[in-house]
Scaffold this motif. Sequence first.
Motif, mmCIF file in Angstrom:
data_model
loop_
_atom_site.group_PDB
_atom_site.id
_atom_site.type_symbol
_atom_site.label_atom_id
_atom_site.label_comp_id
_atom_site.label_asym_id
_atom_site.label_seq_id
_atom_site.Cartn_x
_atom_site.Cartn_y
_atom_site.Cartn_z
ATOM 1 N N UNK A 95 0.835 -1.207 0.000
ATOM 2 C CA UNK A 95 0.000 0.000 0.000
ATOM 3 C C UNK A 95 0.865 1.251 0.000
ATOM 4 N N UNK A 96 1.863 1.292 0.878
ATOM 5 C CA UNK A 96 2.762 2.444 0.909
ATOM 6 C C UNK A 96 3.541 2.568 -0.394
ATOM 7 N N UNK A 97 3.969 1.437 -0.938
ATOM 8 C CA UNK A 97 4.724 1.476 -2.192
ATOM 9 C C UNK A 97 3.878 2.060 -3.312
ATOM 10 N N UNK A 98 2.607 1.647 -3.399
ATOM 11 C CA UNK A 98 1.744 2.148 -4.467
ATOM 12 C C UNK A 98 1.444 3.637 -4.291
ATOM 13 N N UNK A 99 1.119 4.037 -3.064
ATOM 14 C CA UNK A 99 0.812 5.448 -2.814
ATOM 15 C C UNK A 99 2.009 6.344 -3.128
ATOM 16 N N UNK A 100 3.170 5.949 -2.632
ATOM 17 C CA UNK A 100 4.371 6.755 -2.857
ATOM 18 C C UNK A 100 4.723 6.766 -4.344
ATOM 19 N N UNK A 101 4.605 5.624 -5.000
ATOM 20 C CA UNK A 101 4.889 5.566 -6.442
ATOM 21 C C UNK A 101 3.972 6.501 -7.223
ATOM 22 N N UNK A 102 2.668 6.471 -6.930
ATOM 23 C CA UNK A 102 1.714 7.305 -7.667
ATOM 24 C C UNK A 102 1.992 8.788 -7.449
ATOM 25 N N UNK A 103 2.236 9.174 -6.200
ATOM 26 C CA UNK A 103 2.463 10.600 -5.903
ATOM 27 C C UNK A 103 3.790 11.075 -6.484
ATOM 28 N N UNK A 104 4.847 10.291 -6.310
ATOM 29 C CA UNK A 104 6.148 10.701 -6.850
ATOM 30 C C UNK A 104 6.140 10.707 -8.369
ATOM 31 N N UNK A 105 5.357 9.840 -8.982
ATOM 32 C CA UNK A 105 5.266 9.835 -10.449
ATOM 33 C C UNK A 105 4.638 11.127 -10.952
ATOM 34 N N UNK A 182 3.695 8.412 4.446
ATOM 35 C CA UNK A 182 3.634 8.659 3.009
ATOM 36 C C UNK A 182 4.271 9.999 2.661
ATOM 37 N N UNK A 183 4.002 11.025 3.469
ATOM 38 C CA UNK A 183 4.584 12.346 3.233
ATOM 39 C C UNK A 183 6.107 12.292 3.295
ATOM 40 N N UNK A 184 6.639 11.595 4.282
ATOM 41 C CA UNK A 184 8.093 11.492 4.415
ATOM 42 C C UNK A 184 8.698 10.737 3.239
ATOM 43 N N UNK A 185 8.049 9.649 2.823
ATOM 44 C CA UNK A 185 8.535 8.897 1.667
ATOM 45 C C UNK A 185 8.578 9.783 0.414
ATOM 46 N N UNK A 186 7.514 10.539 0.180
ATOM 47 C CA UNK A 186 7.458 11.409 -1.000
ATOM 48 C C UNK A 186 8.555 12.466 -0.923
ATOM 49 N N UNK A 187 8.742 13.019 0.259
ATOM 50 C CA UNK A 187 9.786 14.020 0.457
ATOM 51 C C UNK A 187 11.168 13.439 0.181
ATOM 52 N N UNK A 188 11.400 12.212 0.599
ATOM 53 C CA UNK A 188 12.720 11.611 0.492
ATOM 54 C C UNK A 188 13.038 11.109 -0.908
ATOM 55 N N UNK A 189 12.030 10.593 -1.621
ATOM 56 C CA UNK A 189 12.331 9.805 -2.817
ATOM 57 C C UNK A 189 11.777 10.366 -4.127
ATOM 58 N N UNK A 190 11.171 11.536 -4.112
ATOM 59 C CA UNK A 190 10.676 12.101 -5.369
ATOM 60 C C UNK A 190 11.817 12.345 -6.354
ATOM 61 N N UNK A 191 12.995 12.690 -5.837
ATOM 62 C CA UNK A 191 14.134 12.958 -6.719
ATOM 63 C C UNK A 191 14.510 11.728 -7.525
ATOM 64 N N UNK A 192 14.279 10.539 -6.973
ATOM 65 C CA UNK A 192 14.585 9.318 -7.702
ATOM 66 C C UNK A 192 13.666 9.134 -8.913
#
Length: 308
Positions: A95-105, A182-192
């Motif tokens: 669930x976290x992987x999908x949410x973070x993937x969608x937002x960072x995409x 989720x917010x922390x994940x997006x903050x950390x990994x959007x650059x990837x």
Amino acid sequence: MSAPATTSHGAPSAAPGRSIAAWWQAAPFTLVFALFFLIPLALILMVSFWDFNEYELLPGFTFKNYVSIFEGCSVGLAGGDDLCVTLKTYLSTLKFSFLVWAITLVLGFAVSYFLAFHVRSAGMQTALFVLCTIPFWTSNVIRMISWVPLLGRNGLVNQTLQGIGLVDEPIEWLLFSDFSVTLAFVHLYTMFMIVPIFNSMMRIDRSLLEAASDSGASAWQTLWNVIVPLCKTGIIIGSIFVITIVMGDFVTIGVMGGQQIASIGKIIQVQTSYLQFPLAAANAMILLTVVLMIIWALTRMVDIRKEL
């Protein structure tokens, strides 16, 4: 003058000296790959079949660790009961992987599109791109902790909302919740996600966009039918980066979840801290299998080697 050597199919064969030189060039990378990836992975696989007690590891061969991980899962599924702990944890992690993937995409594509097609100056592109990397100038832990005084019960966000009268009491779910993780994940990994998509966009021939415009395509049609297909390689590479990192993360979930949210990485970390190395190794091999299946499914969408 002698004819060049050919294979049985009539194609010229590589010179022996050149073939040996190619092997020597590949040898250092092969040695590093085997020493730091294949051998440790083989050791983890071996340990996953060992037994253990409270005091020591017991070398041997047993499936007990794998059986204990999925203990009760088949009974629960067959009887219609709640899912077992392992499946619940994997669902939470996915669930976290999908949410973070969608937002960072979405964020990564938007930022990359702006940098690639709306910033004309190469110097400004470089400056803005470097600006995106500023969060990486500090460690992950510091970046995560920085959210605590903002999102906490007495943090800046809650005080501001209460001060302007939007809420009467502090919002509890801003911190130590799925939202904060989720917010922390997006903050950390959007650059990837930004880097590979931006790289793909910069390689697009601008004459294709002009041709689409001359053919009467709207901006959205050009985006969907020209830019997105040509960015598939960057999207897939960014998706692999984000999904694999989130799947194995345990620090972010531990800090931002207040040690209340489970993940596979967190379970492995806890088992390791209790010296349950065979059980942790078995969980690691199962996680690796799941991640490899996800990567395989993503790479079926585009031939990355051909596109690169």
